[in-house]
Design a protein around this motif. Structure first.
Motif, PDB file in Angstrom:
ATOM      1  N   PHE A 138     123.230 -81.032  24.737  1.00 33.69           N
ATOM      2  CA  PHE A 138     121.922 -80.388  24.867  1.00 33.69           C
ATOM      3  C   PHE A 138     121.123 -81.065  25.974  1.00 33.69           C
ATOM      4  CE2 PHE A 138     121.554 -83.431  21.241  1.00 33.69           C
ATOM      5  CZ  PHE A 138     120.548 -84.265  21.715  1.00 33.69           C
ATOM      6  N   VAL A 139     120.042 -80.398  26.363  1.00 36.51           N
ATOM      7  CA  VAL A 139     119.140 -81.003  27.334  1.00 36.51           C
ATOM      8  C   VAL A 139     117.953 -81.546  26.542  1.00 36.51           C
ATOM      9  CG1 VAL A 139     117.511 -80.536  29.217  1.00 36.51           C
ATOM     10  CG2 VAL A 139     119.819 -79.572  29.296  1.00 36.51           C
ATOM     11  N   ALA A 140     117.551 -82.784  26.827  1.00 40.90           N
ATOM     12  CA  ALA A 140     116.400 -83.368  26.137  1.00 40.90           C
ATOM     13  C   ALA A 140     115.253 -83.575  27.112  1.00 40.90           C
ATOM     14  CB  ALA A 140     116.789 -84.693  25.497  1.00 40.90           C
ATOM     15  N   LEU A 141     114.078 -83.117  26.689  1.00 39.78           N
ATOM     16  CA  LEU A 141     112.853 -83.383  27.440  1.00 39.78           C
ATOM     17  C   LEU A 141     112.084 -84.428  26.638  1.00 39.78           C
ATOM     18  CD1 LEU A 141     110.601 -82.672  29.592  1.00 39.78           C
ATOM     19  CD2 LEU A 141     109.770 -81.001  27.931  1.00 39.78           C
ATOM     20  N   ILE A 142     111.917 -85.611  27.217  1.00 40.75           N
ATOM     21  CA  ILE A 142     111.170 -86.662  26.522  1.00 40.75           C
ATOM     22  C   ILE A 142     109.841 -86.863  27.224  1.00 40.75           C
ATOM     23  CG2 ILE A 142     111.181 -89.069  25.776  1.00 40.75           C
ATOM     24  CD1 ILE A 142     114.178 -88.854  25.729  1.00 40.75           C
ATOM     25  N   HIS A 187     120.564 -84.752  30.330  1.00 34.09           N
ATOM     26  CA  HIS A 187     121.656 -83.960  29.781  1.00 34.09           C
ATOM     27  C   HIS A 187     122.409 -84.872  28.817  1.00 34.09           C
ATOM     28  CE1 HIS A 187     125.453 -81.335  30.432  1.00 34.09           C
ATOM     29  NE2 HIS A 187     124.730 -80.923  29.410  1.00 34.09           N
ATOM     30  N   VAL A 188     122.383 -84.509  27.548  1.00 34.70           N
ATOM     31  CA  VAL A 188     122.997 -85.323  26.508  1.00 34.70           C
ATOM     32  C   VAL A 188     124.313 -84.676  26.086  1.00 34.70           C
ATOM     33  CG1 VAL A 188     122.666 -86.322  24.207  1.00 34.70           C
ATOM     34  CG2 VAL A 188     120.702 -86.000  25.714  1.00 34.70           C
ATOM     35  N   LYS A 189     125.428 -85.266  26.504  1.00 36.52           N
ATOM     36  CA  LYS A 189     126.727 -84.679  26.163  1.00 36.52           C
ATOM     37  C   LYS A 189     127.248 -85.232  24.844  1.00 36.52           C
ATOM     38  CE  LYS A 189     127.967 -84.057  30.973  1.00 36.52           C
ATOM     39  NZ  LYS A 189     128.628 -84.764  32.068  1.00 36.52           N
ATOM     40  N   GLY A 190     126.771 -86.402  24.491  1.00 37.81           N
ATOM     41  CA  GLY A 190     127.186 -87.056  23.252  1.00 37.81           C
ATOM     42  C   GLY A 190     126.485 -88.398  23.207  1.00 37.81           C
ATOM     43  N   VAL A 191     126.727 -89.172  22.151  1.00 33.92           N
ATOM     44  CA  VAL A 191     126.101 -90.486  22.069  1.00 33.92           C
ATOM     45  C   VAL A 191     126.613 -91.349  23.230  1.00 33.92           C
ATOM     46  CG1 VAL A 191     125.862 -92.584  20.682  1.00 33.92           C
ATOM     47  CG2 VAL A 191     125.853 -90.335  19.578  1.00 33.92           C
ATOM     48  N   LEU A 227     106.173 -78.644  32.690  1.00 36.67           N
ATOM     49  CA  LEU A 227     107.197 -79.095  31.734  1.00 36.67           C
ATOM     50  C   LEU A 227     108.179 -77.971  31.408  1.00 36.67           C
ATOM     51  CD1 LEU A 227     105.044 -81.263  29.270  1.00 36.67           C
ATOM     52  CD2 LEU A 227     106.580 -82.072  31.072  1.00 36.67           C
ATOM     53  N   ILE A 228     107.642 -76.765  31.241  1.00 33.75           N
ATOM     54  CA  ILE A 228     108.522 -75.640  30.905  1.00 33.75           C
ATOM     55  C   ILE A 228     109.374 -75.240  32.101  1.00 33.75           C
ATOM     56  CG2 ILE A 228     108.510 -73.173  30.312  1.00 33.75           C
ATOM     57  CD1 ILE A 228     106.417 -73.804  28.222  1.00 33.75           C
ATOM     58  N   ALA A 229     108.769 -75.220  33.288  1.00 39.47           N
ATOM     59  CA  ALA A 229     109.525 -74.851  34.486  1.00 39.47           C
ATOM     60  C   ALA A 229     110.643 -75.856  34.757  1.00 39.47           C
ATOM     61  CB  ALA A 229     108.587 -74.768  35.689  1.00 39.47           C
ATOM     62  N   LYS A 230     110.337 -77.129  34.591  1.00 41.50           N
ATOM     63  CA  LYS A 230     111.349 -78.162  34.869  1.00 41.50           C
ATOM     64  C   LYS A 230     112.447 -78.155  33.802  1.00 41.50           C
ATOM     65  CE  LYS A 230     109.670 -79.739  38.696  1.00 41.50           C
ATOM     66  NZ  LYS A 230     110.415 -79.658  39.974  1.00 41.50           N
ATOM     67  N   SER A 231     112.065 -77.879  32.548  1.00 44.35           N
ATOM     68  CA  SER A 231     113.080 -77.781  31.487  1.00 44.35           C
ATOM     69  C   SER A 231     113.996 -76.601  31.750  1.00 44.35           C
ATOM     70  CB  SER A 231     112.414 -77.627  30.119  1.00 44.35           C
ATOM     71  OG  SER A 231     111.572 -78.721  29.858  1.00 44.35           O
ATOM     72  N   THR A 232     113.398 -75.481  32.178  1.00 40.97           N
ATOM     73  CA  THR A 232     114.178 -74.288  32.490  1.00 40.97           C
ATOM     74  C   THR A 232     115.179 -74.587  33.601  1.00 40.97           C
ATOM     75  OG1 THR A 232     112.247 -72.956  31.926  1.00 40.97           O
ATOM     76  CG2 THR A 232     113.999 -71.851  33.151  1.00 40.97           C
ATOM     77  N   ARG A 233     114.691 -75.276  34.638  1.00 37.04           N
ATOM     78  CA  ARG A 233     115.560 -75.627  35.763  1.00 37.04           C
ATOM     79  C   ARG A 233     116.715 -76.527  35.296  1.00 37.04           C
ATOM     80  NH1 ARG A 233     114.910 -75.461  41.190  1.00 37.04           N
ATOM     81  NH2 ARG A 233     112.713 -74.901  41.085  1.00 37.04           N
ATOM     82  N   LYS A 253     119.321 -74.578  33.325  1.00 34.36           N
ATOM     83  CA  LYS A 253     120.141 -73.768  34.239  1.00 34.36           C
ATOM     84  C   LYS A 253     121.141 -74.640  34.973  1.00 34.36           C
ATOM     85  CE  LYS A 253     117.404 -69.754  35.432  1.00 34.36           C
ATOM     86  NZ  LYS A 253     116.142 -69.528  36.117  1.00 34.36           N
ATOM     87  N   GLN A 254     120.656 -75.788  35.422  1.00 35.47           N
ATOM     88  CA  GLN A 254     121.480 -76.690  36.237  1.00 35.47           C
ATOM     89  C   GLN A 254     122.757 -77.096  35.514  1.00 35.47           C
ATOM     90  OE1 GLN A 254     119.051 -79.680  38.301  1.00 35.47           O
ATOM     91  NE2 GLN A 254     120.759 -81.100  38.123  1.00 35.47           N
ATOM     92  N   VAL A 255     122.649 -77.313  34.209  1.00 35.49           N
ATOM     93  CA  VAL A 255     123.842 -77.760  33.474  1.00 35.49           C
ATOM     94  C   VAL A 255     124.382 -76.643  32.575  1.00 35.49           C
ATOM     95  CG1 VAL A 255     123.170 -80.179  33.553  1.00 35.49           C
ATOM     96  CG2 VAL A 255     122.459 -78.791  31.616  1.00 35.49           C
ATOM     97  N   ASN A 256     123.814 -75.453  32.767  1.00 38.56           N
ATOM     98  CA  ASN A 256     124.274 -74.276  32.027  1.00 38.56           C
ATOM     99  C   ASN A 256     124.248 -74.503  30.516  1.00 38.56           C
ATOM    100  OD1 ASN A 256     125.166 -71.686  31.871  1.00 38.56           O
ATOM    101  ND2 ASN A 256     127.339 -72.189  32.128  1.00 38.56           N
ATOM    102  N   SER A 257     123.084 -74.973  30.041  1.00 39.02           N
ATOM    103  CA  SER A 257     122.947 -75.261  28.620  1.00 39.02           C
ATOM    104  C   SER A 257     121.987 -74.266  27.964  1.00 39.02           C
ATOM    105  CB  SER A 257     122.426 -76.689  28.435  1.00 39.02           C
ATOM    106  OG  SER A 257     122.124 -76.932  27.079  1.00 39.02           O
ATOM    107  N   LYS A 258     122.169 -74.043  26.686  1.00 39.19           N
ATOM    108  CA  LYS A 258     121.315 -73.107  25.937  1.00 39.19           C
ATOM    109  C   LYS A 258     120.556 -73.828  24.826  1.00 39.19           C
ATOM    110  CE  LYS A 258     122.514 -69.044  27.795  1.00 39.19           C
ATOM    111  NZ  LYS A 258     121.490 -68.340  28.587  1.00 39.19           N
TER     112      LYS A 258
END
Lengths: 144, 339
Positions: B130-134, B144-148, B246-252, B255-260
């Motif tokens: 998943f993508v995390a916005l902190i 981009h969090v692929k796993g621990v 924040l929303i625009a950058k999260s959206t980008r 998209k960049q890592v093709n995550s939902k």
């Protein structure tokens, strides 16, 4: 060296000013940066840090209070905004930071002025008619 | 596995217990503590070395109140960094000393990794990746969090953190510092379109953010404002600018890592406008957005205990007794848990 004054009209110019300022800083230099929120203190600091060759990210030290850079000479970027007094300064462990052989940039020095090492340079920033006004005063000039 | 978590990276002194068998967590944060409690006293606004006087009695009280004996613990996880070195030192020293005394392993945990994984404390956990916005007072980053231990930094703030922008703008408008939450409350009553502030770097082709210039814009606008102006409008317009970025950058980033899948954490994730707009904006694009409980969004020890438990379960422990907190510690230096 006398006090110098200058007007700045963009963040890029402010950073460039910081780069120029860096040339006058040597190990042991302590710069106090004064100015309200949004006057460009951190942007100026970024210019200085970049001039020392640091390429990583440079963010505001307001939350962290101190960001140290392993440049040559080492640089400590402090922001005392969240401190209330000298006691806070020592409580934060900042009193343990080594002054020698490094450059210090200190935002909001007046929050704990008596705990700080004496400045070698004072920088005052303010917004005046859409522009940022900078006044740089070598510290000894305050005394004479 | 029953893990004691200790968080002292900045202002909060917090302790928690995480039980991996039952997936139960329990925590104590100093700000919740009654000041007349035996370990209390006046809580200063800047904790730092005050962790020294507070932490040990807090742990003792926390464990005894729950009838937990040290012998029942399987390990101690403390925040190793990044943070304020003096503050980190307290948690690291005490955490490692207690572990040594009690004969259990200790592990230093990365504060941001703990924030990333805080969402795993929820009953239903998002799947990796998943993508995390902190977004908090001290941090603003997209990962981009692929796993621990598998993190790729997509973008971060180049100057002020989003929460810092809220706190400082609040101060500019005459609210007391830190006034971020008060500013957000004021903004809810104003017109977000009353003033136009540029959205810094919103259209830059990166996921990096910048909030420092926004503060300067507010300062200039505020200085020229007629006296009877509506502060709520100014607050709302500022908030709209931050949330849009924040929303625009999260959206980008998505998209960049093709995550939902997007996880939002950190103190700013409490922001109502961010929550509302995230739900509507991302839902339209079929993206799941998860916000952890607020108690796990701000600095806490539950996330530290959880992160420690995951890594210790994989056999990772501090290998010696040296105390080595790290003020600076890039997230991308972390690796998958190893024994």
């Amino acid at each position: 060296m006398h006090a110098t004054e200058q007007y700045i009209s963009s963040p890029e110019e402010m950073e460039a000013f910081g780069k120029t300022l860096a040339k006058t800083l040597t190990p042991g230099s302590i710069a106090y940066l004064r100015g309200d929120l949004g006057t460009g203190k951190t942007t100026l600091a970024r210019g200085v840090i970049r001039a020392l060759g640091y390429t990583g990210s440079i963010s505001s030290p307001t939350y962290t209070i101190i960001n140290s850079y392993d440049t040559s000479p080492p640089l400590h970027h402090l922001d005392l905004y969240r401190l209330h007094n000298e006691e806070d300064y020592f409580q934060s462990g900042l009193g343990d930071t080594n002054v020698n052989a490094s450059i210090w940039l200190i935002e909001w020095p007046d929050k704990a002025i008596d705990a700080l090492p004496k400045p070698t340079i004072n920088i005052q920033l303010r917004i005046e008619k859409e522009k940022h006004h900078i006044k740089v005063t070598p510290a000894y000039a305050d005394r004479y | 596995m029953l893990i004691l978590g200790i968080e002292t990276s900045c202002d909060e002194t917090a302790v928690a217990l995480y039980d991996s068998a039952s997936h139960q967590v329990d925590q104590l944060v100093h700000t919740q503590v009654d000041i007349h409690a035996p370990y209390g006293g006046v809580v200063p606004e800047l904790a730092s070395r005050d962790h020294v006087t507070r932490l040990a009695p807090m742990i003792e009280h926390f464990l005894s109140e729950r009838f937990i004996k040290p012998s029942e613990l399987d390990g101690i996880a403390y925040t190793r960094g990044p943070g304020l070195i003096g503050a980190l030192m307290v948690g690291a020293c005490l955490g490692k000393s207690l572990a040594y005394g009690w004969g259990i392993p200790a592990l230093g945990v990365h504060h941001i990794e703990a924030h990333l994984l805080a969402v795993m404390l929820e009953e239903t956990q998002p799947d990796f990746p998943f993508v995390a916005l902190i977004v908090s007072g001290g941090h603003s980053l997209l990962v981009h969090v692929k796993g621990v231990g598998e993190y790729h930094l997509l973008g971060e703030t180049l100057d002020d953190a989003a929460g810092e922008a809220f706190d400082k703008t609040a101060k500019l408008l005459g609210l007391s510092y830190p006034g971020g939450p008060a500013l957000a409350a004021l903004a809810e009553q104003g017109d977000p379109k009353a003033y136009h502030f540029t959205r810094p770097m919103m259209h830059h082709p990166t996921c990096d953010m910048s909030f420092s210039g926004l503060k300067t814009q507010i300062a200039k606008t505020y200085a020229e404002l007629p006296e009877d102006s509506c502060m709520a409008d100014l607050a709302a317009s500022f908030q709209a600018a931050v949330v849009d970025v924040l929303i625009a950058k999260s959206t980008r980033a998505l998209k960049q890592v093709n995550s939902k899948r997007l996880v939002v954490a950190g103190g700013v994730s409490a922001n109502q406008r961010l929550r509302r707009l995230s739900q509507t904006t991302f839902k339209k694009h079929g993206i799941d957005v998860v916000f952890p409980k607020l108690a796990y969004c701000t600095d806490n020890a539950a996330m530290v205990a959880y992160t420690g438990a995951v890594r210790m379960a994989a056999g990772e422990f501090d290998s010696d007794l040296s105390i080595q907190p790290k003020a600076r510690w890039p997230l991308v230096d972390l690796r998958k848990p190893t024994s």
